[in-house]
Write a protein that holds these residues in place. Sequence first.
Motif, mmCIF file in Angstrom:
data_model
loop_
_atom_site.group_PDB
_atom_site.id
_atom_site.type_symbol
_atom_site.label_atom_id
_atom_site.label_comp_id
_atom_site.label_asym_id
_atom_site.label_seq_id
_atom_site.Cartn_x
_atom_site.Cartn_y
_atom_site.Cartn_z
ATOM 1 N N SER A 66 0.843 -1.194 0.000
ATOM 2 C CA SER A 66 0.000 0.000 0.000
ATOM 3 C C SER A 66 0.880 1.247 0.000
ATOM 4 O O SER A 66 1.998 1.232 0.506
ATOM 5 C CB SER A 66 -0.884 -0.003 1.259
ATOM 6 O OG SER A 66 -1.535 1.232 1.454
ATOM 7 N N GLU A 90 -7.909 -4.257 5.072
ATOM 8 C CA GLU A 90 -9.294 -3.809 5.253
ATOM 9 C C GLU A 90 -9.393 -2.875 6.458
ATOM 10 O O GLU A 90 -10.049 -1.832 6.406
ATOM 11 C CB GLU A 90 -10.214 -5.007 5.446
ATOM 12 C CG GLU A 90 -10.443 -5.843 4.202
ATOM 13 C CD GLU A 90 -11.241 -7.095 4.501
ATOM 14 O OE1 GLU A 90 -11.680 -7.266 5.656
ATOM 15 O OE2 GLU A 90 -11.409 -7.917 3.579
ATOM 16 N N GLN A 133 -8.044 0.677 6.063
ATOM 17 C CA GLN A 133 -8.923 1.593 5.349
ATOM 18 C C GLN A 133 -9.779 2.454 6.270
ATOM 19 O O GLN A 133 -10.191 3.554 5.898
ATOM 20 C CB GLN A 133 -9.818 0.823 4.380
ATOM 21 C CG GLN A 133 -9.149 0.512 3.050
ATOM 22 C CD GLN A 133 -8.646 1.773 2.364
ATOM 23 O OE1 GLN A 133 -7.435 2.004 2.290
ATOM 24 N NE2 GLN A 133 -9.555 2.596 1.866
ATOM 25 N N GLN A 143 -9.757 6.317 5.425
ATOM 26 C CA GLN A 143 -11.004 7.039 5.132
ATOM 27 C C GLN A 143 -11.121 8.270 6.019
ATOM 28 O O GLN A 143 -11.506 9.350 5.562
ATOM 29 C CB GLN A 143 -12.213 6.120 5.351
ATOM 30 C CG GLN A 143 -12.326 4.981 4.351
ATOM 31 C CD GLN A 143 -12.916 5.429 3.025
ATOM 32 O OE1 GLN A 143 -13.528 6.479 2.942
ATOM 33 N NE2 GLN A 143 -12.722 4.643 1.988
ATOM 34 N N LEU A 161 -10.401 -1.922 -1.033
ATOM 35 C CA LEU A 161 -11.043 -0.771 -1.667
ATOM 36 C C LEU A 161 -12.373 -1.163 -2.297
ATOM 37 O O LEU A 161 -13.345 -0.410 -2.237
ATOM 38 C CB LEU A 161 -10.118 -0.172 -2.725
ATOM 39 C CG LEU A 161 -8.855 0.524 -2.217
ATOM 40 C CD1 LEU A 161 -7.955 0.930 -3.382
ATOM 41 C CD2 LEU A 161 -9.194 1.732 -1.371
ATOM 42 N N GLN A 164 -15.150 -1.276 0.167
ATOM 43 C CA GLN A 164 -15.604 0.027 0.654
ATOM 44 C C GLN A 164 -15.794 0.989 -0.510
ATOM 45 O O GLN A 164 -15.683 2.198 -0.349
ATOM 46 C CB GLN A 164 -14.587 0.603 1.649
ATOM 47 C CG GLN A 164 -14.436 -0.263 2.891
ATOM 48 C CD GLN A 164 -13.486 0.365 3.895
ATOM 49 O OE1 GLN A 164 -12.819 1.349 3.618
ATOM 50 N NE2 GLN A 164 -13.429 -0.204 5.083
ATOM 51 N N THR A 222 -15.163 5.068 -0.799
ATOM 52 C CA THR A 222 -13.865 5.438 -1.364
ATOM 53 C C THR A 222 -14.004 6.292 -2.612
ATOM 54 O O THR A 222 -13.234 7.216 -2.845
ATOM 55 C CB THR A 222 -13.051 4.166 -1.723
ATOM 56 O OG1 THR A 222 -12.951 3.352 -0.545
ATOM 57 C CG2 THR A 222 -11.682 4.519 -2.227
#
Length: 349
Positions: free
Chosen positions: A117, A247, A250, A254, A337, A340, A344
Amino acid sequence: MKRLFTALASAFAVSALAGVLSVAQAQEKPEIIRLAVPDLSAGSQHSGGGVVDVLRSRQIFEQAFADQGIEVQWLFFKGAGPVINEALANGQVDFAYLGDLAAIIGKASGLDTRLLSASTRGTKQYLGVVPGSGIKTLSDLKGKRVAIFKGTATQLSFNAALASQGLKERDLQVINLDFNAATSALAARQIDATWGSSNLLALRERGLAETPLSTRDLGGAGSIQSVLVGSGAFVERYPQVVAHLLEAQQQAVQWLRDEDNKTAYIELVAGLASYPTTILQQDLEQERFAEIFDPRLDAAFLQRLQAGVDLAAEQRLIRRGFAVEQWAEPRFLEAALAAQKPRTAALVP
């Protein structure tokens, strides 16, 4: 016929055993997840900035793995990237949040890491100089004493900034000092300049430094990219755990990418890192968090990393380059991603 039945029975037994092993391996989990982070704090608490501070302050990973009985351990290193690479090589950590050069050096040196990432992109850096020195440009640094923390993202950043002006380290008197030592040396006028982040703004506020330019003034040349890498052995053995970790990450990403949370983020990092709030406000006031904290391993980000690899090889910071696309393992992030996607999509620039 009897032989045929015997062979079939044997094959069935082997197939059944393979199935059992496959299920056992799929359910296998570690007792602990160890995450390494360069410690950016100037105080008694730990701070890695960015997504790390949000993850830790909200106990996001700890909560995500609590029902599986998996412990989460955060390990902070003042020695930054070089020490973290050593820990990865010795099997002492499973994941690391690193600046680009440290991650590149590790991979180029043979560490089996997987690029999972982006954690930050385009992080701004500053030139800090002694007040009244007359240094206004990078060309003014020729022959001057400049402190750089070698082996870290700051060194690659500085080399990229120099290259944008047709310069190299050998044009200067480069001294290897860590961030705190470089800041102290500049304040004591023992060096002419250093290259770094918002810590130089704090010196400027006290009248101990001038910051004549930043990477923004150079059109982004020298900005830093940061990444999350995982141990190849861990990724291969526990793919479901890696997927769950991405996960969970995120949740922090976010929150970070919501511009309404910028003030709260600045207050969080200021408290953990013992930085003046006003300094971080100055550093981040023009930055768009939706862009800085975009986690995607998209073509633009991978191209920036590839440019870093190529420059590191050219400057002999690594022995040989490599293809970043072969290093990247985006499947876990892409799955996170996709899960979500509605939330996103609104944040993707």
